[in-house]
Scaffold this motif. Structure first.
Motif, PDB file in Angstrom:
ATOM      1  N   GLN A   1       0.895  -1.536   0.131  1.00  0.00           N
ATOM      2  CA  GLN A   1       0.041  -0.189  -0.018  1.00  0.00           C
ATOM      3  C   GLN A   1       0.859   1.758   0.139  1.00  0.00           C
ATOM      4  O   GLN A   1       0.492   2.328  -0.825  1.00  0.00           O
TER       5      GLN A   1
ATOM      6  N   THR B   1      -0.456  -1.255  -5.930  1.00  0.00           N
ATOM      7  CA  THR B   1      -2.489  -2.313  -5.937  1.00  0.00           C
ATOM      8  C   THR B   1      -2.727  -3.586  -6.577  1.00  0.00           C
ATOM      9  O   THR B   1      -3.638  -4.809  -5.848  1.00  0.00           O
TER      10      THR B   1
ATOM     11  N   TYR C   1      -6.994  -3.628   2.690  1.00  0.00           N
ATOM     12  CA  TYR C   1      -5.515  -2.163   2.215  1.00  0.00           C
ATOM     13  C   TYR C   1      -5.442  -2.156   0.429  1.00  0.00           C
ATOM     14  O   TYR C   1      -5.050  -1.421  -0.027  1.00  0.00           O
TER      15      TYR C   1
END
Length: 375
Positions: free
Chosen positions: A150, A155, A181
């Motif tokens: 993160q 991602t 997250y």
């Protein structure tokens, strides 16, 4: 003669027996064998310092051979024949799962040195009242990894996981924690722990255009993935699990390991820890004793090295408080708080039979063939 005969049984009663079962052969012997050496090292230290309340510890050691059925048989022998007070080990999640019912029926505490969470999870995973484990939970390692991803803005990831209990446990927690997250798993592939080539899986995940690749396994398979990735010319960061911070990983993967990152115990970067870290003196003392024994010549220190030390120390601390009654001992282990160990600061609760948080882990990377704090 009569006096001599009368003394022998009394002397025997002064010994506290702990069962100790590890993979000394089989697919995880590279972890189990040095874990046994560490178990012997910590027991030698405790005994040299007077034992526990004047009594010496005796380890009853057995080889699980990575065989779940054999492991269950050994545990039954420990409980019903050897009359051990508690058990340390085993090495693998799959073998650990096969003894949960045995220790529950035998009302004997076991402090496992396995990676997977199911050994200390209830419900469909079976009772865990008598089961504790010293390595970080897979969920904790996944969380530490996801925090780092993160922070780096990575991602969208692809996952390669082993088709064993440990690999499935890692995948479970990535699915569970990903949304928290903002991490999306856009491709998934699995492999056997003894597979020698993962190019097919890597080719598939590459085509999904991830920002990074995560591999969740222990042993040589992780190094094979690193090498295959470089061979295929895949220019993506590779993240391994918390079971692979080990000089053996670098040895097997060679230059292909350069830059690879993974969550780890602080043991791998002891000299880089700040002086105010409560673990630093404990970790450094462990390393000193390990090297004095010469164990590092054959088994260089890795992230697994401290697990048996912490498990036995916490059991010994509990025996010191309440003695060897198994029920009282179980309760005392469960009440462990603030134990500063090699692998973290443990605060065990009835709900969490591990007791380590995300702050017990650091992210490391391979740099110039050695492990250092990740940038």
């Amino acid at each position: 003669m009569c006096l001599l005969l009368a003394v022998a049984p009394a002397a025997a009663e002064e010994v506290i027996k702990l069962g100790a079962l590890f993979d000394l052969s089989g697919r995880a012997a590279f972890i189990g064998t040095p874990t046994k050496l560490v178990a012997e090292m910590v027991v030698e230290k405790i005994n040299a310092e007077g034992g526990i309340n004047g009594k010496k510890i005796e380890l009853v050691i057995a080889d699980t051979e990575a065989d779940p059925a054999k492991t269950a048989s050994i545990v039954k022998k420990f409980i019903y024949k050897d009359n051990v007070v508690a058990i340390i080990g085993p090495t693998l999640t799959d073998t650990g799962m096969n003894v949960k019912k045995v220790v529950d029926e035998g009302k004997t505490p076991i402090f496992m040195t396995v990676g997977g969470d199911p050994v200390i999870m209830g419900g469909k995973y079976g009772p865990f009242e008598w089961v504790f484990k010293s390595p970080q939970r897979s969920s904790t390692a996944v969380e530490r990894l996801f925090i780092y991803l993160q922070e780096k803005g990575l991602t969208k990831v692809a996952l390669l996981s082993a088709a064993d209990g440990f690999g499935k446990d890692g995948e479970h927690w990535m699915n569970e924690l990903g949304p928290k997250y903002g991490i999306e798993i856009i491709a998934r592939e699995s492999f056997g722990t003894r597979d020698t080539d993962m190019t097919a899986q890597l080719t598939k995940v590459k085509n999904s255009n991830p920002q990074a690749i995560i591999a969740w396994t222990i042993g040589p398979a992780g190094s094979i993935i690193a090498k295959n990735k470089v061979q295929l010319g895949i220019d993506l960061p590779l993240f391994q699990c918390h079971g692979l911070p080990d000089p053996k990983y670098v040895e097997l993967a060679g230059p292909a390991s350069e830059g690879d990152r993974m969550p780890s115990t602080k043991l791998m970067v002891a000299d880089e820890l700040p002086d105010n870290d409560p673990q630093k003196p404990v970790v450094q003392e462990f390393i000193r004793l390990y090297r004095e024994k010469g164990y590092d010549q054959q088994f260089p220190i890795n992230t697994h090295s401290g697990y048996a030390w912490d498990a036995i120390m916490m059991v010994a601390n509990a025996i010191k408080q309440v003695g060897t009654d198994k029920a009282a001992l179980r309760d005392a282990i469960e009440a462990t708080t603030g134990y500063v160990g090699v692998s973290g600061i443990y605060n065990i609760t009835p709900e969490d039979h591990n007791g380590l948080g995300v702050d017990s882990m650091v992210m490391v990377q391979v740099k110039n063939g050695a492990f250092t704090l990740a940038e």
